[in-house]
Design a protein around this motif. Structure first.
Motif, PDB file in Angstrom:
ATOM      1  N   LEU A  36       0.829  -1.205   0.000  1.00 41.18           N
ATOM      2  CA  LEU A  36       0.000   0.000   0.000  1.00 41.18           C
ATOM      3  C   LEU A  36       0.864   1.255   0.000  1.00 41.18           C
ATOM      4  O   LEU A  36       0.608   2.199  -0.760  1.00 41.18           O
ATOM      5  CB  LEU A  36      -0.928  -0.009   1.212  1.00 41.18           C
ATOM      6  CG  LEU A  36      -1.856   1.204   1.347  1.00 41.18           C
ATOM      7  CD1 LEU A  36      -2.826   1.280   0.165  1.00 41.18           C
ATOM      8  CD2 LEU A  36      -2.641   1.144   2.667  1.00 41.18           C
ATOM      9  N   GLN A  40       0.812   4.110  -2.866  1.00 40.87           N
ATOM     10  CA  GLN A  40       0.447   5.489  -2.520  1.00 40.87           C
ATOM     11  C   GLN A  40       1.547   6.465  -2.917  1.00 40.87           C
ATOM     12  O   GLN A  40       1.265   7.577  -3.392  1.00 40.87           O
ATOM     13  CB  GLN A  40       0.139   5.589  -1.034  1.00 40.87           C
ATOM     14  CG  GLN A  40      -1.174   4.926  -0.645  1.00 40.87           C
ATOM     15  CD  GLN A  40      -1.452   5.000   0.835  1.00 40.87           C
ATOM     16  OE1 GLN A  40      -0.539   4.977   1.669  1.00 40.87           O
ATOM     17  NE2 GLN A  40      -2.719   5.085   1.198  1.00 40.87           N
ATOM     18  N   GLY A  71     -13.590   2.937   1.494  1.00 42.84           N
ATOM     19  CA  GLY A  71     -12.278   2.541   2.006  1.00 42.84           C
ATOM     20  C   GLY A  71     -11.200   2.606   0.942  1.00 42.84           C
ATOM     21  O   GLY A  71     -10.065   3.028   1.211  1.00 42.84           O
ATOM     22  N   VAL A  72     -11.531   2.195  -0.278  1.00 43.07           N
ATOM     23  CA  VAL A  72     -10.562   2.264  -1.375  1.00 43.07           C
ATOM     24  C   VAL A  72     -10.237   3.719  -1.706  1.00 43.07           C
ATOM     25  O   VAL A  72      -9.066   4.095  -1.884  1.00 43.07           O
ATOM     26  CB  VAL A  72     -11.090   1.533  -2.623  1.00 43.07           C
ATOM     27  CG1 VAL A  72     -10.147   1.760  -3.805  1.00 43.07           C
ATOM     28  CG2 VAL A  72     -11.242   0.049  -2.347  1.00 43.07           C
ATOM     29  N   ARG A  75      -7.843   5.226   0.794  1.00 43.93           N
ATOM     30  CA  ARG A  75      -6.434   4.815   0.593  1.00 43.93           C
ATOM     31  C   ARG A  75      -5.859   5.417  -0.679  1.00 43.93           C
ATOM     32  O   ARG A  75      -4.684   5.748  -0.726  1.00 43.93           O
ATOM     33  CB  ARG A  75      -6.327   3.292   0.536  1.00 43.93           C
ATOM     34  CG  ARG A  75      -6.163   2.628   1.885  1.00 43.93           C
ATOM     35  CD  ARG A  75      -7.425   2.694   2.681  1.00 43.93           C
ATOM     36  NE  ARG A  75      -7.317   2.162   4.035  1.00 43.93           N
ATOM     37  CZ  ARG A  75      -8.344   2.076   4.865  1.00 43.93           C
ATOM     38  NH1 ARG A  75      -9.556   2.500   4.486  1.00 43.93           N
ATOM     39  NH2 ARG A  75      -8.173   1.605   6.091  1.00 43.93           N
ATOM     40  N   LEU A  76      -6.684   5.588  -1.690  1.00 44.58           N
ATOM     41  CA  LEU A  76      -6.237   6.187  -2.944  1.00 44.58           C
ATOM     42  C   LEU A  76      -5.796   7.632  -2.743  1.00 44.58           C
ATOM     43  O   LEU A  76      -4.797   8.088  -3.315  1.00 44.58           O
ATOM     44  CB  LEU A  76      -7.370   6.115  -3.970  1.00 44.58           C
ATOM     45  CG  LEU A  76      -7.215   6.877  -5.274  1.00 44.58           C
ATOM     46  CD1 LEU A  76      -6.040   6.333  -6.082  1.00 44.58           C
ATOM     47  CD2 LEU A  76      -8.503   6.806  -6.093  1.00 44.58           C
ATOM     48  N   LYS A 231     -10.864  -6.944   2.038  1.00 44.80           N
ATOM     49  CA  LYS A 231     -10.602  -5.517   1.883  1.00 44.80           C
ATOM     50  C   LYS A 231      -9.159  -5.216   1.519  1.00 44.80           C
ATOM     51  O   LYS A 231      -8.904  -4.324   0.702  1.00 44.80           O
ATOM     52  CB  LYS A 231     -11.004  -4.781   3.158  1.00 44.80           C
ATOM     53  CG  LYS A 231     -12.497  -4.806   3.432  1.00 44.80           C
ATOM     54  CD  LYS A 231     -12.852  -4.047   4.695  1.00 44.80           C
ATOM     55  CE  LYS A 231     -14.353  -4.080   4.951  1.00 44.80           C
ATOM     56  NZ  LYS A 231     -14.726  -3.345   6.189  1.00 44.80           N
ATOM     57  N   TRP A 232      -8.190  -5.895   2.121  1.00 40.85           N
ATOM     58  CA  TRP A 232      -6.793  -5.614   1.800  1.00 40.85           C
ATOM     59  C   TRP A 232      -6.519  -5.874   0.327  1.00 40.85           C
ATOM     60  O   TRP A 232      -5.907  -5.054  -0.362  1.00 40.85           O
ATOM     61  CB  TRP A 232      -5.850  -6.484   2.652  1.00 40.85           C
ATOM     62  CG  TRP A 232      -5.853  -6.155   4.108  1.00 40.85           C
ATOM     63  CD1 TRP A 232      -6.519  -5.117   4.718  1.00 40.85           C
ATOM     64  CD2 TRP A 232      -5.178  -6.856   5.150  1.00 40.85           C
ATOM     65  NE1 TRP A 232      -6.292  -5.144   6.067  1.00 40.85           N
ATOM     66  CE2 TRP A 232      -5.472  -6.186   6.369  1.00 40.85           C
ATOM     67  CE3 TRP A 232      -4.349  -7.972   5.192  1.00 40.85           C
ATOM     68  CZ2 TRP A 232      -4.960  -6.611   7.598  1.00 40.85           C
ATOM     69  CZ3 TRP A 232      -3.836  -8.403   6.402  1.00 40.85           C
ATOM     70  CH2 TRP A 232      -4.135  -7.726   7.593  1.00 40.85           C
ATOM     71  N   THR A 234      -8.667  -5.965  -2.112  1.00 33.03           N
ATOM     72  CA  THR A 234      -9.426  -5.002  -2.911  1.00 33.03           C
ATOM     73  C   THR A 234      -8.657  -3.711  -3.102  1.00 33.03           C
ATOM     74  O   THR A 234      -8.546  -3.169  -4.207  1.00 33.03           O
ATOM     75  CB  THR A 234     -10.776  -4.701  -2.233  1.00 33.03           C
ATOM     76  OG1 THR A 234     -11.489  -5.919  -2.037  1.00 33.03           O
ATOM     77  CG2 THR A 234     -11.607  -3.748  -3.074  1.00 33.03           C
ATOM     78  N   ARG A 235      -8.106  -3.180  -2.021  1.00 33.99           N
ATOM     79  CA  ARG A 235      -7.408  -1.904  -2.077  1.00 33.99           C
ATOM     80  C   ARG A 235      -6.149  -1.988  -2.930  1.00 33.99           C
ATOM     81  O   ARG A 235      -5.881  -1.097  -3.756  1.00 33.99           O
ATOM     82  CB  ARG A 235      -7.067  -1.449  -0.655  1.00 33.99           C
ATOM     83  CG  ARG A 235      -8.317  -1.149   0.177  1.00 33.99           C
ATOM     84  CD  ARG A 235      -8.020  -1.105   1.650  1.00 33.99           C
ATOM     85  NE  ARG A 235      -9.254  -0.984   2.444  1.00 33.99           N
ATOM     86  CZ  ARG A 235      -9.316  -1.127   3.755  1.00 33.99           C
ATOM     87  NH1 ARG A 235      -8.199  -1.407   4.445  1.00 33.99           N
ATOM     88  NH2 ARG A 235     -10.461  -0.998   4.396  1.00 33.99           N
ATOM     89  N   THR A 238      -7.070  -2.532  -6.726  1.00 24.39           N
ATOM     90  CA  THR A 238      -7.655  -1.327  -7.326  1.00 24.39           C
ATOM     91  C   THR A 238      -6.594  -0.255  -7.554  1.00 24.39           C
ATOM     92  O   THR A 238      -6.548   0.364  -8.629  1.00 24.39           O
ATOM     93  CB  THR A 238      -8.777  -0.780  -6.426  1.00 24.39           C
ATOM     94  OG1 THR A 238      -9.741  -1.799  -6.188  1.00 24.39           O
ATOM     95  CG2 THR A 238      -9.461   0.406  -7.082  1.00 24.39           C
ATOM     96  N   LEU A 239      -5.738  -0.027  -6.579  1.00 25.78           N
ATOM     97  CA  LEU A 239      -4.691   0.987  -6.739  1.00 25.78           C
ATOM     98  C   LEU A 239      -3.709   0.598  -7.832  1.00 25.78           C
ATOM     99  O   LEU A 239      -3.215   1.470  -8.568  1.00 25.78           O
ATOM    100  CB  LEU A 239      -3.958   1.230  -5.415  1.00 25.78           C
ATOM    101  CG  LEU A 239      -4.490   2.419  -4.598  1.00 25.78           C
ATOM    102  CD1 LEU A 239      -5.945   2.202  -4.187  1.00 25.78           C
ATOM    103  CD2 LEU A 239      -3.610   2.651  -3.360  1.00 25.78           C
TER     104      LEU A 239
END
Length: 276
Positions: A36, A40, A71-72, A75-76, A231-232, A234-235, A238-239
């Motif tokens: 992540l 980022q 949530g995504v 983080r984005l 969720k982890w 997914t994020r 997606t990123l």
């Protein structure tokens, strides 16, 4: 002279059944945090490149209720400069918007040069909720596929990068998340009566979503389906997709310092070792 892009609807489109829930695990929290942080940092560099090169992008998030869109998006945007992006949450149109074309309220939120607009739900509500809840006629939502494709073609021809994400969860996972929100005082605000009413029409929404993929997955703006039960995963997924698309045809190398800035620094601060 610029030649307008010809829209091609891709034949081998995705379906909700294609979501790979079995392969959506992350190894550990430490690995998740490391990936992540790298993503980022990468997207913050992309944002700088977009600013210096006057690039524009829209990122569209669609998905089931409680699928993790917020949530995504958090983080984005966590390490982005807030001056370079806007998040537009979409709900039911206001009375003055109902008297206009449904694309109007999205047109006025398009990004300016050097920035991005993130839509938390979007004009695809025309062929999803408005279709399923019978808020418009069959003719209106069927016509919307063409209108949306043309709208995105115009944006693409004008240099806008379009990224479309759909977060897919199972009914069982959605129920668990809604249950958690109901019993968490700090998450109750997210739950509405509509969330439970929509569950009763799951099959209708499945058909509308798959039709949307079939009719609006084009050569200029394809849909990306994310298995979002974890969720982890997914994020990160997606990123990674967003970064890969934003980087296309963009020079990410930092812009050199203005020679006038270097000269001023040398004179005012007695700095003599500045390198571009």
């Amino acid at each position: 002279m610029h030649k307008p892009t010809a829209i091609q609807i891709l034949k081998n489109t995705i379906q909700l059944a294609d979501a790979d829930f079995e392969g959506s695990a992350m190894e550990s929290k430490a690995i998740y945090r490391r990936k992540l942080n790298k993503l980022q940092e990468r997207i913050s560099h992309i944002q700088q490149a977009y600013y210096h090169q006057n690039k524009r992008a829209i990122i569209i998030f669609e998905g089931w209720d409680a699928s993790g869109k917020g949530g995504v998006i958090r983080r984005l945007t966590e390490k982005l400069d807030p001056r370079g992006y806007r998040v537009i949450p979409i709900s039911a149109p206001k009375p003055d918007e109902q008297s206009r074309h449904y694309l109007y309220r999205f047109q006025k939120e398009l990004p300016k040069a050097g920035s991005m607009t993130i839509f938390d739900r979007s004009y695809y509500g025309r062929v999803l909720v408005e279709r399923v809840e019978e808020l418009i006629s069959n003719k209106e939502w069927q016509r919307a596929y063409y209108e949306i494709n043309e709208f995105e073609r115009l944006l693409s021809d004008d240099g806008v990068c379009i990224i479309k994400i759909f977060l897919h969860i199972t009914p069982e996972e959605q129920l668990q998340r809604l249950y958690e929100r109901l019993h968490n005082p700090y998450k109750r605000w997210k739950v509405t009566e509509e969330d439970f009413r929509n569950r009763l029409r799951w099959k209708d929404y499945e058909k509308a979503i798959n039709d949307m993929f079939k009719q609006t997955t084009t050569n200029i703006a394809a849909w990306h389906l994310i298995a979002a039960n974890r969720k982890w995963y997914t994020r990160i997924q997606t990123l990674e997709i967003i970064c890969a698309h934003l980087e296309k045809d963009v020079d990410i190398i930092p812009k050199p310092l203005d020679p006038k800035v270097i000269k001023a620094a040398e004179q005012m601060l007695s700095i003599s070792d500045i390198k571009n």
